[in-house]
Design a protein around this motif. Structure first.
Motif, short mmCIF file in Angstrom:
data_model
loop_
_atom_site.label_atom_id
_atom_site.label_comp_id
_atom_site.label_asym_id
_atom_site.label_seq_id
_atom_site.Cartn_x
_atom_site.Cartn_y
_atom_site.Cartn_z
N GLU A 13 0.83 -1.20 0.00
CA GLU A 13 0.00 0.00 0.00
C GLU A 13 0.87 1.25 0.00
OE1 GLU A 13 -3.23 -0.06 -0.32
OE2 GLU A 13 -3.44 -2.24 -0.14
N ALA A 14 0.38 2.30 -0.64
CA ALA A 14 1.07 3.59 -0.65
C ALA A 14 0.72 4.36 0.62
CB ALA A 14 0.67 4.40 -1.88
N PRO A 15 1.60 5.26 1.08
CA PRO A 15 1.28 6.07 2.26
C PRO A 15 0.08 6.98 1.99
CG PRO A 15 3.28 6.85 1.19
CD PRO A 15 2.93 5.56 0.53
N LYS A 24 3.17 7.52 -5.22
CA LYS A 24 2.71 6.23 -4.71
C LYS A 24 3.65 5.11 -5.12
CE LYS A 24 -2.21 7.52 -4.87
NZ LYS A 24 -3.51 7.26 -5.54
N LEU A 25 4.00 5.05 -6.41
CA LEU A 25 4.79 3.94 -6.90
C LEU A 25 6.25 4.03 -6.47
CD1 LEU A 25 3.34 3.41 -10.49
CD2 LEU A 25 2.91 2.08 -8.42
N MET A 26 6.82 5.23 -6.40
CA MET A 26 8.20 5.35 -5.94
C MET A 26 8.33 4.91 -4.48
SD MET A 26 9.64 8.84 -7.74
CE MET A 26 11.37 8.40 -7.84
N THR A 27 7.31 5.21 -3.68
CA THR A 27 7.33 4.80 -2.28
C THR A 27 7.12 3.29 -2.16
OG1 THR A 27 6.46 6.97 -1.64
CG2 THR A 27 6.34 5.21 0.00
N ARG A 28 6.12 2.77 -2.88
CA ARG A 28 5.82 1.34 -2.80
C ARG A 28 6.98 0.49 -3.35
NH1 ARG A 28 1.10 -0.62 -5.83
NH2 ARG A 28 1.78 -2.54 -4.80
#
Length: 580
Positions: A13-15, A24-28
């Protein structure tokens, strides 16, 4: 690289604070990790992408004859005070003091420092032209940092500065950089446009933005599908309508429009097209004395078609309107005798200057406010009902379907993300800092300068906004963290799988391919999900069953299904797909 030796950290899940796809995708995918508002750690997987961006930039800048240096992140305030930017820049400029109470800034850009270097080092025209560049950390204290690396506070940029003896050579240096930027963005493998941009107070036409095309982009890009014309919304010219103004066919009439204060509402009430209405925008310009006190105010009325929007950059270039502000309610009531919502150019209480957009100047039988609440005037015509405007100018944003300024078709609009900018500065900074050299006539002359920036950490985010699907990122080969991933299934249980995987891994390394071998022992579903999320473009899967058939499976990140390839041919197959 083997996955067991690397650091891979993915999230399902994204923050909660991640709003756009790239954040979202860079974090995930474990590319970045938030440290504070607008401040991120570049994790190992993300840093590999950034380093590849830097390498391409560095190669092309060197190829173009630029010379690399590095300027400090923390800079003495004295230089910024020379140009006035220490006082003029808002809170985005982070100001700090050392233990002795001396002022410093955390650099958001480096025009002052590079100009200081030039005035010390370049004494003669014989040392020019010269172009210095750096790839360095910057900081801008954004009021509202958001969208991950798209609008962070700390970021990495490539910025370059050219120094020339005169305008002609400065323009030549600009063109060298403009072409270098095209090579850079071509190599990134992204769909982009180089668009003409506004040059601000410096003026001139030498300014281009490099925009990565993405539906989520914040900038509107105007272009002509039938030609090479492209500009950002601030720069794009709205041509005057073809043909003369139509003749008046309606009588002037005051018409009741109870509760209808917008052009759209009035058009709907009267059953007429919105483009027959005219909106009134009231601006003011102030004249001040040396103490900064306002000694005179001029009020202006701008007239635009009801379905058009004002372009503030264009308005600011109308003679007399530089530094304009929107008029106060008191100023409006003083000149119109009415509150905003029902304003128009007929029946003014006090004179003001009227500027009509090019479209409005050629309209006949138009509708505007009557300067009385709940009333508008229909059948308005220039010359008959009111004087011709004091000025006619291009005041509006273009819209899709407008004629292209190059005369080769109609304009279209798409969204983009600015990741680069080339800009002719002229003598703005050299004059402010008294940076001179001796010309061939033996006299001091100010350097003609250009500046050229690329958002190194913004570019990967823009690439993701353009290249992703429901499973994750889809990197172009040139900037992928790894180009190929080898995924052995049951490597710990099959010597054949292990041997084949390690041999292919070694062969790819020997061929100069940036490859990672996933030797973590993950289940196939989890392993594939990780690499689809991370976005590695080429995947080779090796399993016992397929090896018995003499094949392995290849799948590009954009392919809907895997392709069986003979084990002996897989190296050539991968290299062939990489060349596409």
């Amino acid at each position: 690289m083997k996955a067991s030796q690397f650091f891979i950290s993915t999230l399902k899940e994204a923050p909660a604070d991640a709003e756009v796809v790239s954040h979202k995708l860079m974090t995930r995918a474990g590319l970045i990790k938030k440290l504070g508002a607008g401040i991120y750690n570049y994790m190992p997987m993300g840093l590999r992408v950034i380093r590849k961006v830097e390498a391409i930039v560095r190669e092309e800048m060197n190829r173009a004859g630029a010379v690399e240096l590095t300027m400090p992140v923390v800079q003495p305030a004295e230089l910024w005070q020379e140009t006035g930017r220490f006082e003029k820049m808002g809170p985005e400029l982070l100001r700090i003091q050392d233990r002795h109470g001396r002022d410093f800034v955390v650099q958001p850009t480096s025009e002052e420092v590079i100009t200081d270097i030039a005035r010390q080092e370049f004494k003669s025209y014989k040392q020019l032209p010269k172009n210095f560049y750096q790839i360095q950390t910057k900081f801008r204290d954004e009021r509202r940092p958001r969208f991950g690396l798209m609008r962070g506070r700390e970021f990495i940029m490539k910025d370059a500065y050219s120094f020339d003896r005169d305008q002609a050579s400065a323009k030549a240096s600009y063109q060298v950089m403009a072409q270098a930027y095209r090579r850079i963005f071509d190599r990134f493998g992204l769909t982009y446009r180089a668009v003409a941009a506004d040059s601000g107070a410096i003026g001139g036409d030498l300014s281009e933005e490099f925009q990565v095309i993405a539906a989520t982009g914040e900038d509107a890009i105007v272009y002509c599908p039938e030609s090479d014309y492209a500009a950002n919304m601030e720069k794009a010219e709205a041509l005057a309508p073809a043909g003369p103004r139509g003749a008046a066919t309606q009588a002037l009439a005051k018409t009741a429009t109870p509760g209808k204060s917008t052009c759209a509402d009035v058009a709907e009430l009267l059953g007429v097209p919105l483009n027959t209405t005219v909106k009134s925008l009231v601006l003011a310009t102030d004249e001040t004395n040396e103490a900064g006190e306002i000694v005179k105010t001029q009020v202006w009325l701008l007239l635009l078609r009801g379905d058009h929007d004002m372009n503030e950059i264009k308005v600011g270039k109308v003679p007399g309107l530089a530094g304009f502000r929107f008029a106060t309610v008191g100023e409006i009531e003083d000149h119109f005798g009415c509150k905003p919502g029902y304003l128009g150019p007929i029946g003014l209480k006090k004179p003001l200057k009227v500027v009509a957009d090019r479209e409005v100047a050629l309209m006949a039988d138009w509708i505007c406010g009557a300067n009385e609440v709940d009333f508008h005037i229909t059948g308005v015509n220039w010359g008959r009902d009111l004087p011709e405007p004091d000025a006619v100018a291009d005041l509006r944003n273009v819209v899709a379907g407008d004629r292209s300024p190059d005369g080769k078709g109609e304009l279209a609009i798409e969204r983009g993300i600015e990741v680069g900018h080339v800009f002719y500065l002229g003598t703005k900074y050299s004059k402010d800092m008294n940076a001179t050299f001796l010309g061939d006539d033996g006299r001091p002359a100010f350097f003609e300068m250009g500046c050229y920036g690329i958002g190194v950490t913004r570019l990967p985010a823009a690439a993701i906004e353009q290249n992703h699907d429901e499973r994750g990122i889809i990197w172009p080969d040139a900037i992928a963290p790894f180009t190929v991933v080898v995924c052995p299934v049951g490597m710990d249980r099959s010597e054949a799988v292990k041997a084949t995987a390690e041999q292919l891994y070694a062969d790819l390394l020997a061929a100069g391919v940036d490859v990672i071998l996933d030797d973590r022992g993950e289940r196939p579903g989890a392993m594939f999900a990780d690499w689809e999320l991370i976005g590695v473009p080429h995947r080779v899967t090796i399993g016992d069953k397929s090896l018995k058939e003499g094949v392995v499976e290849y799948q590009h990140r954009r392919d809907s299904a895997a392709t069986k390839v003979a084990t002996a041919d897989i190296l050539a197959h991968v290299k062939g797909r990489m060349a596409v």
